[in-house]
Enzyme design. Structure first.
Site, mmCIF file in Angstrom:
data_model
loop_
_atom_site.group_PDB
_atom_site.id
_atom_site.type_symbol
_atom_site.label_atom_id
_atom_site.label_comp_id
_atom_site.label_asym_id
_atom_site.label_seq_id
_atom_site.Cartn_x
_atom_site.Cartn_y
_atom_site.Cartn_z
ATOM 1 N N GLU A 205 11.130 74.708 34.115
ATOM 2 C CA GLU A 205 10.190 73.595 33.889
ATOM 3 C C GLU A 205 8.769 73.840 34.407
ATOM 4 O O GLU A 205 8.006 72.902 34.608
ATOM 5 C CB GLU A 205 10.737 72.290 34.490
ATOM 6 C CG GLU A 205 11.537 71.453 33.528
ATOM 7 C CD GLU A 205 12.929 72.007 33.218
ATOM 8 O OE1 GLU A 205 13.488 71.603 32.198
ATOM 9 O OE2 GLU A 205 13.479 72.830 33.976
ATOM 10 N N TYR B 164 7.859 75.068 37.359
ATOM 11 C CA TYR B 164 7.696 74.971 38.811
ATOM 12 C C TYR B 164 7.519 76.370 39.420
ATOM 13 O O TYR B 164 7.419 77.362 38.698
ATOM 14 C CB TYR B 164 8.877 74.216 39.417
ATOM 15 C CG TYR B 164 8.917 72.748 39.036
ATOM 16 C CD1 TYR B 164 7.868 71.889 39.371
ATOM 17 C CD2 TYR B 164 9.991 72.215 38.320
ATOM 18 C CE1 TYR B 164 7.892 70.550 39.017
ATOM 19 C CE2 TYR B 164 10.023 70.874 37.962
ATOM 20 C CZ TYR B 164 8.970 70.050 38.305
ATOM 21 O OH TYR B 164 8.992 68.723 37.946
ATOM 22 N N ARG C 270 18.798 77.281 37.958
ATOM 23 C CA ARG C 270 18.208 76.603 36.796
ATOM 24 C C ARG C 270 17.063 77.487 36.307
ATOM 25 O O ARG C 270 15.991 77.540 36.924
ATOM 26 C CB ARG C 270 17.698 75.220 37.198
ATOM 27 C CG ARG C 270 16.859 74.495 36.135
ATOM 28 C CD ARG C 270 17.683 73.794 35.098
ATOM 29 N NE ARG C 270 16.849 72.898 34.289
ATOM 30 C CZ ARG C 270 17.302 72.162 33.288
ATOM 31 N NH1 ARG C 270 18.581 72.224 32.959
ATOM 32 N NH2 ARG C 270 16.503 71.379 32.602
ATOM 33 N N HIS D 294 6.266 71.243 31.920
ATOM 34 C CA HIS D 294 5.726 69.880 31.850
ATOM 35 C C HIS D 294 4.374 69.839 31.142
ATOM 36 O O HIS D 294 3.986 68.800 30.618
ATOM 37 C CB HIS D 294 5.600 69.288 33.254
ATOM 38 C CG HIS D 294 6.918 68.952 33.872
ATOM 39 N ND1 HIS D 294 7.879 68.206 33.228
ATOM 40 C CD2 HIS D 294 7.455 69.272 35.082
ATOM 41 C CE1 HIS D 294 8.936 68.073 34.006
ATOM 42 N NE2 HIS D 294 8.708 68.709 35.119
ATOM 43 N N GLN E 83 10.966 55.533 28.194
ATOM 44 C CA GLN E 83 10.092 54.430 28.588
ATOM 45 C C GLN E 83 10.264 53.977 30.031
ATOM 46 O O GLN E 83 9.293 53.580 30.679
ATOM 47 C CB GLN E 83 10.304 53.241 27.645
ATOM 48 C CG GLN E 83 9.774 53.484 26.246
ATOM 49 C CD GLN E 83 9.962 52.280 25.347
ATOM 50 O OE1 GLN E 83 9.976 51.148 25.797
ATOM 51 N NE2 GLN E 83 10.111 52.520 24.058
#
Length: 667
Positions: free
Chosen positions: A169, A171, A219, A257, A344
């Site tokens: 992701e 990081y 991961r 991201h 949301q």
């Protein structure tokens, strides 16, 4: 479909799991609250009671500069161990297993939250961060590797069953691996072997720290979705290096991201990235876990049965329904409250610095105080309106023991969810309607369709309380020409009661207008099977296929204000607007309306008048509460008003379902 492979036990290093479903890591933000750890414990214990194979926590910072703030979940001090024991004790008491994710944000860390400067392999600022990180020196790199190992040791002391190293992701570990973010020319950057070194050293040091009897999951990023980043060949090589280092399993993450490609939004097809996990599985012998947009155990079964991965990771589906595994194992698929990937109340909340919840399950984060209590006195309750607010109110009221009747003037339940589910890429809303239909039927809620309740009829029938969930009335702006025959309201278009021409001007550019635009430019979709056939036999190329999937309409969205898509969540708004632009939708902002004519809409833009030619003008300029029934009942019966009838705005299913859940507990 019979589900069996997903229920087979699996060995993850020294640990045996009862099934092949992993609850993936999510940052839920409960730590910020005064009783945050207790809330986290209750949250994870509830999921453990649902028979998930293994839970992975949200990231626990291995050092201060690698975290997301002081109130964040941390594991870099000995004093962090004791609070974490509350979580593991609660999960174990519920019969589950839980792994702590070892986390370092790198250049994604916000120094205003951590109080210290962020660090990274190279001093390159992330587009999603206001601050430029400082480049780590070799001594800091060595210390950070040890921080991961020390965090793993504390995880054992806190009672965790495993650790997961966060290397995906975008990081820190991912930042070291990628040539996009690692511009070093020393032993920690340059060629692939040196860029991979940091992640491999972290894995080795953690494995040494925990010993052979403790599982270590890694991961890893299967696909960065960043231009000029790690190649697939390098990714597979990295997977083999991790296997050689001794990790117990590989959990495959997708995207950064900051990537411009949506990976977990509703518009992403289910299981769209399983092929990445499959390639990694073919390169290694240790278990490989597939993730991203897997929200149904039947889908998980097919993935595992076809040998595409050994396990599946489902994160947000456990927000929508904590019991998804237990229900699915019992074959109760229609009873699952399916995650619709709307983002949301989960991701949008987290990126806004709020605590996570779930649009379709507002109990998330409120497990302690929202435990459902049977009604002290069973009452006959009318719920007027079968939109999301009314459906949730009726469901909760019936579950608590009230006798509930729903009145709905349309010929189907769902309210404005029936608008959303027509939009290409929003078909998941069908799952929410399926869930409510099943729930209402099981709980004996009487649903009266095509029936508009009045105050007199409700009183005559002897209802003891009434919930008014009648939604909104579309607002009709005061523009000359608004009553011309080619001017229609958005609801009539969604309900297929109005014919729409080839050139369309939409007055309004909020969430409803975005949905409407998407529907209008793609209302002649071609089936995936037809598309594959036409492409495979080279009858059409990709460009022609794109044109074929377009309706041929020209759509203009008009707005007095500056911004388009207000009301859309920040994690999905950019993708929605980019998609509309790709389909040729023009967004005209900061204008005044002068007049609607037979030729279109005359607008004034910076003192200049302009005709936006259109043969259909659609009004999507907000709404007003449809609250007349509420006022008619006041003083005559105990009455409650929720959803759009209480406060009109953008279509806000999140608030509607929350208010339905609230009133269902109050009566």
């Amino acid at each position: 479909m019979e589900v069996s492979k997903v229920w087979e036990p699996i060995q993850i290093g020294p640990m045996m799991l009862p099934n092949r479903v992993l609850m993936g890591s999510m940052h839920v933000g409960f730590e910020k609250l005064e009783d945050g750890v207790e809330r986290l414990a209750a949250f994870y214990a509830e999921r453990a009671s649902g028979e998930v194979g293994l839970i992975v926590t949200g990231g626990a910072a291995v050092c201060r500069e690698g975290g997301m703030g002081d109130a964040y979940c941390n594991v870099y001090l000995d004093e962090h161990v004791e609070p974490l024991r509350l979580i593991t004790a609660a999960v174990h008491e519920a019969g589950g297993k839980i792994a702590l994710q070892l986390f370092h944000a790198g250049r994604y860390a916000h120094q205003e939250a951590t109080g210290v400067e962020s660090v990274a392999p190279s001093a390159l600022q992330a587009p999603i961060n206001r601050h430029k990180p400082r480049e780590m020196n070799p001594a800091e790199i060595e210390r950070t590797i040890q921080d991961f190992a020390d965090g793993a040791s504390r995880a054992i002391r806190a009672g965790f069953d495993a650790v997961e190293i966060m290397g995906s992701e975008g990081y820190l570990i991912n930042q070291f691996l990628s040539p996009v973010t690692n511009k070093r020319e020393d032993d920690w950057g340059g060629d692939f072997a040196r860029r991979a070194r940091f992640g491999i050293e972290v894995a080795k040091r953690v494995i040494t720290a925990v010993g052979p009897d403790f599982p270590v999951i890694f991961r890893m990023s299967g696909l960065d979705l960043m231009p000029d980043s790690t190649t697939m060949e390098e990714t597979l090589q990295f997977a083999r290096m991790l296997e050689q280092a001794g990790v117990s399993a590989l959990n495959v993450g997708i995207g950064w991201h900051e990537s411009k490609v949506p990976t977990i939004a509703m518009m992403v097809p289910r299981g769209a990235y399983v092929w990445v996990a499959q390639q990694i599985k073919e390169a290694v012998r240790i278990p490989v876990i597939a993730s991203n947009r897997i929200n149904d155990l039947r889908q998980a079964e097919a993935i595992i049965a076809e040998g595409r991965s050994d396990m599946v990771s489902m994160a947000r589906p456990f927000l929508a329904d904590s019991q998804i595994v237990r229900k699915s194992r019992a074959g109760q698929f229609d009873e699952v409250n399916t995650c619709i990937a709307c983002n949301q109340a989960c991701l949008d909340h987290i990126f806004d610095g709020k605590v996570a919840s779930c649009m379709v399950n507002p109990v998330v984060g409120r497990e302690k105080e929202w435990a459902l209590e049977p009604a002290m006195v069973s009452k006959r309750v009318a719920v007027v309106g079968a939109g999301p607010a009314g459906l949730e109110a009726a469901r909760v009221l019936a579950e608590r023991g009230h006798q509930v009747v729903i009145f709905e003037k349309q010929n189907q339940i769902g309210g404005q969810l029936n608008y959303a589910r027509q939009v290409p890429g929003k078909e998941e809303f069908n799952e929410t309607l399926r869930y409510y239909k099943t729930q209402l039927n099981q709980m004996g809620v009487q649903v009266r369709l095509e029936m508009a309740a009045t105050a007199d009829s409700l009183i005559e029938e002897g209802f003891e309380e009434v919930v008014v969930a009648t939604g909104v009335n579309p607002r009709r702006p005061d523009i000359p020409g608004v009553d011309l025959p080619h001017v229609v309201s958005y609801d009539r278009v969604f309900e297929k009661k109005a014919k729409v021409g080839r050139r369309v001007a939409i007055v309004g550019a909020g969430g409803i207008a975005c949905d409407l635009s998407h529907l209008l430019v793609q209302d002649q979709p071609i089936s995936p099977q037809s598309a594959q056939y036409l492409l495979e036999y080279r009858i059409l190329d990709a460009k022609a296929m794109h044109q074929l999937s377009h309706s041929g309409r020209k759509v203009f969205m008009l707005r007095r204000g500056k911004h388009v898509g207000t009301g859309l969540g920040k994690t999905t708004r950019w993708a929605v607007l980019a998609n509309l632009k790709r389909h040729g939708v023009e967004m005209v902002t900061q204008i005044d309306y002068k007049e609607i004519t037979a030729e279109g809409v005359i607008i004034r833009n910076q003192e200049q008048e302009q005709l936006v030619q259109a043969d259909t003008v659609i009004i999507a300029a907000g709404a007003t509460p449809n609250d007349s029934l509420f006022h008619a009942l006041q003083g005559r019966l105990p009455v409650h008003v929720i959803g759009g009838a209480k406060e009109a705005g953008e279509l806000d299913a999140k608030r509607a379902i929350y208010e339905g859940a609230l009133v269902g507990r109050a009566i």
